[in-house]
Design an enzyme around this catalytic site. Sequence first.
Site, PDB file in Angstrom:
ATOM      1  N   ARG A 188       0.843  -1.188   0.000  1.00 53.37           N
ATOM      2  CA  ARG A 188       0.000   0.000   0.000  1.00 53.37           C
ATOM      3  C   ARG A 188       0.885   1.247   0.000  1.00 53.37           C
ATOM      4  O   ARG A 188       2.057   1.200   0.381  1.00 53.37           O
ATOM      5  CB  ARG A 188      -0.905   0.005   1.228  1.00 53.37           C
ATOM      6  N   LYS A 212      -1.481  -2.825   8.130  1.00 55.44           N
ATOM      7  CA  LYS A 212      -2.631  -2.463   8.953  1.00 55.44           C
ATOM      8  C   LYS A 212      -2.610  -3.249  10.254  1.00 55.44           C
ATOM      9  O   LYS A 212      -2.251  -4.423  10.284  1.00 55.44           O
ATOM     10  CB  LYS A 212      -3.938  -2.730   8.192  1.00 55.44           C
ATOM     11  N   HIS A 283      -3.005   2.319  -5.969  1.00 56.06           N
ATOM     12  CA  HIS A 283      -3.652   1.067  -5.576  1.00 56.06           C
ATOM     13  C   HIS A 283      -3.848   0.152  -6.782  1.00 56.06           C
ATOM     14  O   HIS A 283      -3.930  -1.068  -6.634  1.00 56.06           O
ATOM     15  CB  HIS A 283      -4.989   1.362  -4.901  1.00 56.06           C
ATOM     16  N   ARG A 286      -1.098  -2.228  -7.000  1.00 51.10           N
ATOM     17  CA  ARG A 286      -1.301  -3.319  -6.047  1.00 51.10           C
ATOM     18  C   ARG A 286      -2.290  -4.339  -6.632  1.00 51.10           C
ATOM     19  O   ARG A 286      -2.048  -5.555  -6.587  1.00 51.10           O
ATOM     20  CB  ARG A 286      -1.830  -2.741  -4.743  1.00 51.10           C
ATOM     21  N   HIS A 309      -3.412  -9.173   3.487  1.00 49.41           N
ATOM     22  CA  HIS A 309      -4.852  -9.210   3.754  1.00 49.41           C
ATOM     23  C   HIS A 309      -5.125 -10.016   5.025  1.00 49.41           C
ATOM     24  O   HIS A 309      -4.549 -11.083   5.218  1.00 49.41           O
ATOM     25  CB  HIS A 309      -5.606  -9.857   2.592  1.00 49.41           C
ATOM     26  N   TYR A 318      -9.743 -10.912  -6.322  1.00 46.26           N
ATOM     27  CA  TYR A 318      -8.896 -10.896  -7.506  1.00 46.26           C
ATOM     28  C   TYR A 318      -9.156 -12.094  -8.413  1.00 46.26           C
ATOM     29  O   TYR A 318      -8.842 -12.042  -9.601  1.00 46.26           O
ATOM     30  CB  TYR A 318      -7.418 -10.849  -7.098  1.00 46.26           C
TER      31      TYR A 318
END
Length: 337
Positions: A188, A212, A283, A286, A309, A318
Amino acid sequence: MLDHWRCSGERRGMARPRSTGSRRPDLRAVRSALPAALGDAVDRFERHLAVERGLSTHTVRGYVGDVVSLLAHLAGDADPASLAELDVLVLRDWLSRQHADGAGRATLARRAASARTFTRWAFRNGLLSADPGPRLAAPSKQRKLPAVLRVDQVGAAMRASAAGAEQGDPVALRDHALLELLYATGVRVAELCGLDVDDVDRERRVIRVIGKGDRERVAPFGVPADQALGRWLSDGRPKLAQLHSGAALFLGVRGGRLDPRAVRRVVHDAIGAVPGAPDVGPHALRHSAATHLLEGGADLRSVQELLGHATLATTQLYTHVTVERLKAIHDRTHPRT
């Protein structure tokens, strides 16, 4: 469901205020105007999110902004205003007014999630006698397939970027290195900007990423990214580094840590120069990296680990992208379509 929200205020006998549009008022002013008890609840909730849960500043700001809006709505309809008055009818009426003011499905879904997080916390801390959050429903957020670049489009952008860096300009060297690293690792933008020089292991060709929730992961990169990083570190970064630069990997023109907005401009300019490429931001690199990995035979678990993730369900998006691309190729090339 929206009709259910619209009538909830009428059942409670509330006068419907005039719509003020979808744009929010100044939340700082709204927050400061809350009754003391409600303001104290917001302060405690904010500390819980930031300290106990360790959420990012951006995430905390989003949660708190939604809760301030909710409690301002409660304060305007309750006399005297008390958190004990917060029930599912108040929640539904709040969302109904958000919808009337033009909030979309994704915004309503996010605000409903914020409200449920707050009521769950308030119930666990004895501020509510019951948690009304589980009874609050909101329109499901429609997940759009992310924009994905073709392999040849990414290649064209990287070749143009490399050509621009040939003269040794430090900004051009930096831009080429960050483009290669974004696509190679799928990180990110915030993760890229947070990298320090010591987070790069060029011998093993991996970077250490703090994602994150402060989750740490390792992301590999290939030879093109390694070469671009090598030139940036040897020929570019020293020319921009200042005493205040610290250990930041990527620097701005004044020597400070590179800002995500600058990265977005770099990506927009690089991709925008490719004929036929969609108008995308960082993004999309990514998304493209994940899609190209899956199309090349990578398994979902590996791509999940690479992207950081929390759940496999996010990565599975995806697979839909790759199916759509295969269908498009089939429709364009098969003689019997």
